[in-house]
Design a protein around this motif. Structure first.
Motif, PDB file in Angstrom:
ATOM      1  N   LEU A 193       0.835  -1.208   0.000  1.00 37.75           N
ATOM      2  CA  LEU A 193       0.000   0.000   0.000  1.00 37.75           C
ATOM      3  C   LEU A 193       0.868   1.256   0.000  1.00 37.75           C
ATOM      4  N   LYS A 194       1.930   1.198   0.805  1.00 40.56           N
ATOM      5  CA  LYS A 194       2.840   2.340   0.907  1.00 40.56           C
ATOM      6  C   LYS A 194       3.520   2.589  -0.443  1.00 40.56           C
ATOM      7  N   GLU A 195       3.949   1.505  -1.083  1.00 40.68           N
ATOM      8  CA  GLU A 195       4.597   1.631  -2.395  1.00 40.68           C
ATOM      9  C   GLU A 195       3.638   2.224  -3.424  1.00 40.68           C
ATOM     10  N   ARG A 196       2.390   1.726  -3.404  1.00 40.26           N
ATOM     11  CA  ARG A 196       1.386   2.204  -4.356  1.00 40.26           C
ATOM     12  C   ARG A 196       1.145   3.693  -4.179  1.00 40.26           C
ATOM     13  N   LYS A 197       1.104   4.103  -2.913  1.00 37.01           N
ATOM     14  CA  LYS A 197       0.869   5.513  -2.604  1.00 37.01           C
ATOM     15  C   LYS A 197       2.014   6.369  -3.156  1.00 37.01           C
ATOM     16  N   PRO A 206      -4.067  11.978  -6.830  1.00 41.61           N
ATOM     17  CA  PRO A 206      -4.498  12.095  -5.425  1.00 41.61           C
ATOM     18  C   PRO A 206      -4.294  10.781  -4.670  1.00 41.61           C
ATOM     19  N   THR A 207      -3.873  10.905  -3.415  1.00 39.25           N
ATOM     20  CA  THR A 207      -3.656   9.702  -2.596  1.00 39.25           C
ATOM     21  C   THR A 207      -4.464   9.760  -1.303  1.00 39.25           C
ATOM     22  N   ASP A 208      -5.378  10.730  -1.232  1.00 46.26           N
ATOM     23  CA  ASP A 208      -6.219  10.836  -0.030  1.00 46.26           C
ATOM     24  C   ASP A 208      -7.045   9.568   0.123  1.00 46.26           C
ATOM     25  N   GLY A 209      -7.123   9.107   1.355  1.00 48.07           N
ATOM     26  CA  GLY A 209      -8.009   7.977   1.630  1.00 48.07           C
ATOM     27  C   GLY A 209      -7.430   6.630   1.256  1.00 48.07           C
ATOM     28  N   ILE A 210      -6.177   6.602   0.785  1.00 53.36           N
ATOM     29  CA  ILE A 210      -5.568   5.286   0.515  1.00 53.36           C
ATOM     30  C   ILE A 210      -5.278   4.608   1.853  1.00 53.36           C
ATOM     31  N   PRO A 211      -5.783   3.390   2.026  1.00 58.81           N
ATOM     32  CA  PRO A 211      -5.602   2.736   3.332  1.00 58.81           C
ATOM     33  C   PRO A 211      -4.128   2.477   3.621  1.00 58.81           C
ATOM     34  N   ARG A 212      -3.827   2.365   4.938  1.00 62.96           N
ATOM     35  CA  ARG A 212      -2.426   2.194   5.326  1.00 62.96           C
ATOM     36  C   ARG A 212      -2.089   0.747   5.695  1.00 62.96           C
ATOM     37  N   ASN A 213      -3.114  -0.029   5.994  1.00 65.03           N
ATOM     38  CA  ASN A 213      -2.852  -1.409   6.434  1.00 65.03           C
ATOM     39  C   ASN A 213      -4.042  -2.297   6.067  1.00 65.03           C
ATOM     40  N   ALA A 214      -3.910  -3.586   6.381  1.00 66.69           N
ATOM     41  CA  ALA A 214      -4.928  -4.564   5.974  1.00 66.69           C
ATOM     42  C   ALA A 214      -6.288  -4.244   6.591  1.00 66.69           C
ATOM     43  N   ARG A 215      -6.286  -3.777   7.830  1.00 64.56           N
ATOM     44  CA  ARG A 215      -7.552  -3.486   8.510  1.00 64.56           C
ATOM     45  C   ARG A 215      -8.293  -2.348   7.794  1.00 64.56           C
ATOM     46  N   GLU A 216      -7.553  -1.268   7.499  1.00 60.10           N
ATOM     47  CA  GLU A 216      -8.158  -0.135   6.779  1.00 60.10           C
ATOM     48  C   GLU A 216      -8.571  -0.537   5.365  1.00 60.10           C
ATOM     49  N   LEU A 217      -7.755  -1.385   4.743  1.00 54.48           N
ATOM     50  CA  LEU A 217      -8.044  -1.846   3.382  1.00 54.48           C
ATOM     51  C   LEU A 217      -9.404  -2.554   3.342  1.00 54.48           C
ATOM     52  N   VAL A 218      -9.622  -3.449   4.314  1.00 56.67           N
ATOM     53  CA  VAL A 218     -10.886  -4.196   4.353  1.00 56.67           C
ATOM     54  C   VAL A 218     -12.055  -3.239   4.621  1.00 56.67           C
ATOM     55  N   GLU A 219     -11.840  -2.294   5.535  1.00 51.50           N
ATOM     56  CA  GLU A 219     -12.905  -1.314   5.838  1.00 51.50           C
ATOM     57  C   GLU A 219     -13.274  -0.519   4.590  1.00 51.50           C
ATOM     58  N   CYS A 220     -12.266  -0.040   3.858  1.00 55.36           N
ATOM     59  CA  CYS A 220     -12.515   0.758   2.646  1.00 55.36           C
ATOM     60  C   CYS A 220     -13.195  -0.081   1.572  1.00 55.36           C
ATOM     61  N   PHE A 227     -10.331   1.540  -5.419  1.00 49.26           N
ATOM     62  CA  PHE A 227      -8.902   1.224  -5.234  1.00 49.26           C
ATOM     63  C   PHE A 227      -8.742   0.020  -4.308  1.00 49.26           C
ATOM     64  N   SER A 228      -9.476   0.029  -3.195  1.00 51.09           N
ATOM     65  CA  SER A 228      -9.310  -1.033  -2.186  1.00 51.09           C
ATOM     66  C   SER A 228      -9.816  -2.374  -2.706  1.00 51.09           C
ATOM     67  N   LEU A 229     -10.918  -2.349  -3.452  1.00 54.79           N
ATOM     68  CA  LEU A 229     -11.436  -3.599  -4.018  1.00 54.79           C
ATOM     69  C   LEU A 229     -10.429  -4.196  -5.005  1.00 54.79           C
ATOM     70  N   GLU A 230      -9.833  -3.321  -5.822  1.00 55.70           N
ATOM     71  CA  GLU A 230      -8.833  -3.788  -6.791  1.00 55.70           C
ATOM     72  C   GLU A 230      -7.596  -4.324  -6.079  1.00 55.70           C
TER      73      GLU A 230
END
Ligand SMILES: [Zn+2]
Length: 312
Positions: A193-197, A206-220, A227-230
């Motif tokens: 995620l960090k690399e993608r950002k 824009p990189t606003d709202g890009i999750p930082r970890n697996a927990r945020e990724l699942v929430e998003c 982005f998160s679904l992909e």
């Protein structure tokens, strides 16, 4: 011994330790947890014993089960080491808890213990051949083959996280490149995620709202964030390649995935199943089930209980 028989379970993780009290027929009566104390094993063992005694209220258990991360000697009851925890080398936890509680102690690697628990109480009930994949900070595994846990010659079988998916992939903590753990574990998800950002920032996007970890990724992803679904779909692709290799070798009936798959559910598992359908020969897909751990976030406690050597 007085009163009803009781079983004690200890789920020993790198960040949290849970001590739970059970009836022999798998009813959890109570649990206590504490954050793993950094440094040597001693203070953690003292705390486990203290909480165990409180839960037992002076009674003696009929058995104690311990599920622990990292390689261990199942027969001698010794934890050889726990990754990321210095001071946990050659810890004779079986002997210590056995003498403190006056009961037989069963010790099992957490991947194996989870496989046993899901086989007895969860999504793997009735299956003779089952693969369990722990999917949290790291990736581990446990194998039930022909109805029994398979430990291997050195009790190391099932290290699913460390088979190589991409030979020129990112470095893994184990020293190799492109291990499944280096691509699809919680730690790897945060790194990707960090690399993608960084790449998006470079492109001025824009990189606003890009999750930082697996927990945020699942929430998003649950909020339908594209982005998160992909990103989850890409992660599912790595997992499907790893699981495909295991299926070609072992021909299991059911593959069960832990923590992150429990949180994400079909958002992760559906793209995984689709990729498996593409990768596997049709014969291997017959009756194949790919499921999240049914014991959910209680799996750790169940896994400790499931390896307690309850006298029959
Ligand atoms: Zn590795």
């Amino acid at each position: 011994m007085s009163g009803d028989p009781r079983v004690l379970g200890v789920d020993l993780g790198g960040t949290k330790i849970s001590v739970s009290l059970w009836t022999p027929d798998a009813r959890r009566l109570a649990r206590r947890t504490f954050d793993t104390i950094p440094g040597s094993a001693g203070p953690n063992l003292d705390m486990i014993i203290q909480l165990g005694r409180e839960l037992l209220e002076g009674k003696k258990p009929i058995a104690v089960g311990v599920s622990a991360g990292g390689p261990l000697d199942h027969e001698r009851g010794v934890i050889l080491l726990i990754p990321n925890l210095s001071g946990w080398t050659n810890v004779p936890i079986g002997e210590r808890l056995g003498s403190e509680f006056g009961a037989p102690v069963g010790l099992e690697n957490d991947g194996n213990a989870c496989a046993i628990a899901e086989h007895r109480f969860g999504a793997g009930r009735g299956a003779n051949n089952l693969v369990f994949v722990t999917l949290s900070t790291g990736i581990g595994g446990g194998l039930i083959l022909d109805g029994r846990i398979y430990r291997g010659h050195r009790f190391l079988a099932g290290e699913i996280g460390h088979h190589v998916i991409l030979t020129d992939g990112p470095p893994c903590g184990c020293g190799n490149l492109g291990c499944l753990e280096a691509l699809a574990s919680g730690t790897a998800i945060a790194r990707r995620l960090k690399e993608r950002k960084r790449i998006l920032e470079k492109k001025g996007q824009p990189t606003d709202g890009i999750p930082r970890n697996a927990r945020e990724l699942v929430e998003c992803a649950k909020q339908n964030d594209f982005f998160s679904l992909e990103f989850l779909r890409e992660t599912a692709g790595y997992l499907a390649h790893g699981v495909t290799n295991v299926i070609y070798i072992l021909d299991p009936e059911v593959v069960i995935l832990g923590t992150i798959a429990v949180a994400a559910g079909d958002l992760l598992l559906e793209p995984m199943r689709a990729e498996l359908a593409r990768l596997l020969w049709p014969a291997f897909r017959k009756d194949l089930k790919v499921l999240p751990a049914q014991l959910g976030f209680d799996l750790g406690d169940y896994s400790a209980f499931a390896v307690a050597p309850i006298p029959v």
